[in-house]
Design a protein around this motif. Structure first.
Motif, PDB file in Angstrom:
ATOM      1  N   GLY A  80       0.804  -1.202   0.000  1.00  0.00           N
ATOM      2  CA  GLY A  80       0.000   0.000   0.000  1.00  0.00           C
ATOM      3  C   GLY A  80       0.841   1.257   0.000  1.00  0.00           C
ATOM      4  N   PHE A  81       2.027   1.155  -0.591  1.00  0.00           N
ATOM      5  CA  PHE A  81       2.998   2.254  -0.580  1.00  0.00           C
ATOM      6  C   PHE A  81       2.989   2.902  -1.953  1.00  0.00           C
ATOM      7  CE2 PHE A  81       7.610   3.662  -0.298  1.00  0.00           C
ATOM      8  CZ  PHE A  81       7.373   4.605   0.684  1.00  0.00           C
ATOM      9  N   GLU A  82       2.635   4.189  -2.024  1.00  0.00           N
ATOM     10  CA  GLU A  82       2.500   4.866  -3.318  1.00  0.00           C
ATOM     11  C   GLU A  82       3.702   5.757  -3.613  1.00  0.00           C
ATOM     12  OE1 GLU A  82      -1.458   6.216  -4.677  1.00  0.00           O
ATOM     13  OE2 GLU A  82      -2.063   5.920  -2.589  1.00  0.00           O
ATOM     14  N   LEU A  83       4.273   5.587  -4.813  1.00  0.00           N
ATOM     15  CA  LEU A  83       5.421   6.371  -5.247  1.00  0.00           C
ATOM     16  C   LEU A  83       5.066   7.148  -6.507  1.00  0.00           C
ATOM     17  CD1 LEU A  83       8.191   3.630  -4.879  1.00  0.00           C
ATOM     18  CD2 LEU A  83       7.654   5.453  -3.258  1.00  0.00           C
ATOM     19  N   ASP A  84       5.645   8.332  -6.630  1.00  0.00           N
ATOM     20  CA  ASP A  84       5.467   9.155  -7.824  1.00  0.00           C
ATOM     21  C   ASP A  84       6.855   9.509  -8.348  1.00  0.00           C
ATOM     22  OD1 ASP A  84       4.718  10.877  -9.819  1.00  0.00           O
ATOM     23  OD2 ASP A  84       4.096  12.503  -8.483  1.00  0.00           O
ATOM     24  N   PRO A  85       7.419   8.700  -9.261  1.00  0.00           N
ATOM     25  CA  PRO A  85       8.747   8.996  -9.804  1.00  0.00           C
ATOM     26  C   PRO A  85       8.733  10.277 -10.634  1.00  0.00           C
ATOM     27  CG  PRO A  85       8.111   6.707 -10.205  1.00  0.00           C
ATOM     28  CD  PRO A  85       6.884   7.438  -9.772  1.00  0.00           C
ATOM     29  N   VAL A  86       9.698  11.155 -10.379  1.00  0.00           N
ATOM     30  CA  VAL A  86       9.846  12.399 -11.126  1.00  0.00           C
ATOM     31  C   VAL A  86      11.222  12.383 -11.772  1.00  0.00           C
ATOM     32  CG1 VAL A  86       9.807  14.909 -11.030  1.00  0.00           C
ATOM     33  CG2 VAL A  86       8.374  13.581  -9.447  1.00  0.00           C
ATOM     34  N   ARG A  87      11.272  12.377 -13.101  1.00  0.00           N
ATOM     35  CA  ARG A  87      12.540  12.202 -13.808  1.00  0.00           C
ATOM     36  C   ARG A  87      13.262  13.536 -14.038  1.00  0.00           C
ATOM     37  NH1 ARG A  87      13.405   7.228 -16.365  1.00  0.00           N
ATOM     38  NH2 ARG A  87      11.719   5.753 -15.981  1.00  0.00           N
ATOM     39  N   PHE A  88      14.594  13.492 -13.869  1.00  0.00           N
ATOM     40  CA  PHE A  88      15.446  14.650 -14.106  1.00  0.00           C
ATOM     41  C   PHE A  88      16.601  14.229 -15.007  1.00  0.00           C
ATOM     42  CE2 PHE A  88      13.275  15.485 -10.142  1.00  0.00           C
ATOM     43  CZ  PHE A  88      12.928  16.826 -10.237  1.00  0.00           C
ATOM     44  N   THR A  89      17.178  15.199 -15.706  1.00  0.00           N
ATOM     45  CA  THR A  89      18.268  14.875 -16.624  1.00  0.00           C
ATOM     46  C   THR A  89      19.553  14.520 -15.883  1.00  0.00           C
ATOM     47  OG1 THR A  89      18.798  17.237 -16.775  1.00  0.00           O
ATOM     48  CG2 THR A  89      17.342  16.320 -18.472  1.00  0.00           C
ATOM     49  N   ASP A  90      19.747  15.073 -14.696  1.00  0.00           N
ATOM     50  CA  ASP A  90      20.953  14.763 -13.938  1.00  0.00           C
ATOM     51  C   ASP A  90      20.691  14.907 -12.449  1.00  0.00           C
ATOM     52  OD1 ASP A  90      21.257  17.579 -13.233  1.00  0.00           O
ATOM     53  OD2 ASP A  90      22.053  17.865 -15.247  1.00  0.00           O
ATOM     54  N   ALA A  91      21.660  14.451 -11.656  1.00  0.00           N
ATOM     55  CA  ALA A  91      21.505  14.450 -10.199  1.00  0.00           C
ATOM     56  C   ALA A  91      21.383  15.855  -9.642  1.00  0.00           C
ATOM     57  CB  ALA A  91      22.689  13.720  -9.559  1.00  0.00           C
ATOM     58  N   ALA A  92      22.132  16.807 -10.220  1.00  0.00           N
ATOM     59  CA  ALA A  92      22.108  18.181  -9.717  1.00  0.00           C
ATOM     60  C   ALA A  92      20.707  18.778  -9.810  1.00  0.00           C
ATOM     61  CB  ALA A  92      23.113  19.041 -10.478  1.00  0.00           C
ATOM     62  N   ALA A  93      20.012  18.510 -10.910  1.00  0.00           N
ATOM     63  CA  ALA A  93      18.663  19.043 -11.088  1.00  0.00           C
ATOM     64  C   ALA A  93      17.699  18.436 -10.074  1.00  0.00           C
ATOM     65  CB  ALA A  93      18.174  18.766 -12.510  1.00  0.00           C
ATOM     66  N   ALA A  94      17.850  17.150  -9.798  1.00  0.00           N
ATOM     67  CA  ALA A  94      16.989  16.495  -8.812  1.00  0.00           C
ATOM     68  C   ALA A  94      17.226  17.068  -7.415  1.00  0.00           C
ATOM     69  CB  ALA A  94      17.242  14.993  -8.819  1.00  0.00           C
ATOM     70  N   LYS A  95      18.489  17.307  -7.080  1.00  0.00           N
ATOM     71  CA  LYS A  95      18.799  17.867  -5.760  1.00  0.00           C
ATOM     72  C   LYS A  95      18.267  19.289  -5.612  1.00  0.00           C
ATOM     73  CE  LYS A  95      22.950  15.037  -5.386  1.00  0.00           C
ATOM     74  NZ  LYS A  95      24.419  15.025  -5.474  1.00  0.00           N
ATOM     75  N   GLU A  96      18.329  20.057  -6.703  1.00  0.00           N
ATOM     76  CA  GLU A  96      17.808  21.420  -6.658  1.00  0.00           C
ATOM     77  C   GLU A  96      16.303  21.402  -6.440  1.00  0.00           C
ATOM     78  OE1 GLU A  96      18.279  25.327  -6.250  1.00  0.00           O
ATOM     79  OE2 GLU A  96      19.916  23.891  -6.607  1.00  0.00           O
ATOM     80  N   ALA A  97      15.609  20.471  -7.104  1.00  0.00           N
ATOM     81  CA  ALA A  97      14.162  20.340  -6.917  1.00  0.00           C
ATOM     82  C   ALA A  97      13.837  19.922  -5.481  1.00  0.00           C
ATOM     83  CB  ALA A  97      13.604  19.320  -7.905  1.00  0.00           C
ATOM     84  N   LEU A  98      14.696  19.112  -4.904  1.00  0.00           N
ATOM     85  CA  LEU A  98      14.501  18.692  -3.516  1.00  0.00           C
ATOM     86  C   LEU A  98      14.632  19.886  -2.575  1.00  0.00           C
ATOM     87  CD1 LEU A  98      14.097  16.416  -1.446  1.00  0.00           C
ATOM     88  CD2 LEU A  98      16.578  16.013  -1.520  1.00  0.00           C
ATOM     89  N   ARG A  99      15.644  20.717  -2.817  1.00  0.00           N
ATOM     90  CA  ARG A  99      15.808  21.918  -1.994  1.00  0.00           C
ATOM     91  C   ARG A  99      14.607  22.847  -2.114  1.00  0.00           C
ATOM     92  NH1 ARG A  99      20.858  21.810  -4.691  1.00  0.00           N
ATOM     93  NH2 ARG A  99      22.470  20.837  -3.420  1.00  0.00           N
ATOM     94  N   ASP A 100      14.034  22.903  -3.325  1.00  0.00           N
ATOM     95  CA  ASP A 100      12.888  23.782  -3.569  1.00  0.00           C
ATOM     96  C   ASP A 100      11.568  23.145  -3.141  1.00  0.00           C
ATOM     97  OD1 ASP A 100      14.594  25.666  -4.605  1.00  0.00           O
ATOM     98  OD2 ASP A 100      14.271  25.080  -6.698  1.00  0.00           O
ATOM     99  N   LYS A 101      11.623  21.966  -2.538  1.00  0.00           N
ATOM    100  CA  LYS A 101      10.448  21.256  -2.026  1.00  0.00           C
ATOM    101  C   LYS A 101       9.467  20.860  -3.129  1.00  0.00           C
ATOM    102  CE  LYS A 101      10.748  23.389   2.552  1.00  0.00           C
ATOM    103  NZ  LYS A 101      10.038  24.100   3.634  1.00  0.00           N
ATOM    104  N   LEU A 102       9.998  20.628  -4.327  1.00  0.00           N
ATOM    105  CA  LEU A 102       9.169  20.141  -5.421  1.00  0.00           C
ATOM    106  C   LEU A 102       9.037  18.624  -5.379  1.00  0.00           C
ATOM    107  CD1 LEU A 102      10.565  22.398  -8.300  1.00  0.00           C
ATOM    108  CD2 LEU A 102       8.538  22.771  -6.880  1.00  0.00           C
ATOM    109  N   ILE A 103       9.960  17.965  -4.709  1.00  0.00           N
ATOM    110  CA  ILE A 103       9.913  16.516  -4.495  1.00  0.00           C
ATOM    111  C   ILE A 103      10.226  16.238  -3.030  1.00  0.00           C
ATOM    112  CG2 ILE A 103      10.515  15.880  -6.870  1.00  0.00           C
ATOM    113  CD1 ILE A 103      13.405  15.546  -5.983  1.00  0.00           C
TER     114      ILE A 103
END
Length: 294
Positions: A80-103
């Motif tokens: 019952g565990f729901e995941l929403d994968p959000v794809r990024f072109t590179d690790a830096a972009a994913a980390k920036e989105a994390l800082r911005d609370k988008l993920i």
């Protein structure tokens, strides 16, 4: 029962009332709202209408995204565990989105500058919480069987990318080919070489171009997945030594915002990604081009 009789019975309190909980609660809320606007909060009446939180996970397409997709389809639904994968072109972009609370969490490679796993990165507001796998570098050769067999003046190719160049030099240093300046760390360059007993010629080339110069070199240092993708292994390259997975600073895993290290859903995701099922999926799917982290 006739309509007048039903109306009379209702007035006497014996008529039927809506039986569904939602309709009953709506009626109660309407009455409570006449008394006070805050009386109908879920806390006030002891009920919760919130849906389970869907965890937004930032990933790069491969292999992080493929591993997460396996968990999302084959493992998480049963819990019952729901995941929403959000794809990024590179690790830096994913980390920036994390800082911005988008993920909520990023499943990407650890920063090479991080001194130790689990360390909160100063000034960046992120913490690395769970190692999952490593994409190792390896020393390949089709002419020698051991690194110690390198001949005087032989050429060794290493990636020109700064992070991988440092890793390659450290791998060569670990096997006695060169010695590096003390404190050179993960960002070591050829300028940090302080000893080269066999006067090996170290040539930096883009990883994708390794096969072009491989025939003229004695050995090449490259990550296993690139070696397979570019055809270096098909050209006869054999692994002489492999970068270890244990304690590898370049491990791929989960990042969260500092302060969210104990988020129960992130902990559950970490548990799933490090489970025997996922480790078996990694080993079966990637044929040792990546290795589960211990």
């Amino acid at each position: 029962m006739t309509a007048p009789a039903r109306a009379a019975a209702t007035r006497r309190g014996t008529g039927r009332i809506p039986s569904t909980p939602a309709r009953w609660v709506r009626g109660l809320c309407a009455f409570l709202l006449l008394l006070t606007p805050t009386a109908c909060s879920s806390e006030a009446i002891g009920l919760s209408f919130s849906t389970p939180r869907v965890l937004k996970v930032g990933v790069t397409p491969r292999p992080d995204g493929e591993i997460l997709a396996h968990v999302d389809k084959a493992v998480a639904p049963a819990l019952g565990f729901e995941l929403d994968p959000v794809r990024f072109t590179d690790a830096a972009a994913a980390k920036e989105a994390l800082r911005d609370k988008l993920i909520d969490v990023a499943f990407v490679r650890n920063d090479p500058e991080a001194a130790a796993l689990g360390q909160v990165m100063p000034g960046r507001g992120l913490a690395f919480v769970a190692p999952v796998f490593v994409e190792p570098l390896a020393v390949y050769s089709s002419t020698i069987a051991r690194v110690s067999d390198l001949e005087e003046g032989g050429e060794v190719l290493i990636p020109s990318e700064s992070a991988k160049a440092g890793r390659a030099l450290r791998l060569l240093a670990a096997h006695g080919v060169v010695r590096l300046r003390e404190g050179a760390g993960t960002q070591a360059t050829v300028r940090d070489v302080t000893a080269n007993p066999k006067h090996v010629r170290i040539t930096e080339v883009p990883a994708e171009e390794m096969p072009r110069g491989y025939d003229d070199a004695v050995a090449a240092v490259v990550d296993v997945s690139t070696a397979q993708r570019t055809g270096l292994t098909a050209a006869g390259g054999k692994v002489l030594v492999l970068e270890p997975a244990d304690g590898n600073a370049y491990v791929n895993g989960l990042f969260v915002r500092a302060g969210d290290e104990d988020d129960p859903q992130v902990s559950k995701l970490a548990e799933l990604l490090r489970s025997p099922s996922v480790k078996a999926f990694i080993e079966d799917t990637y044929d040792h081009t990546i290795m589960p982290a211990s």
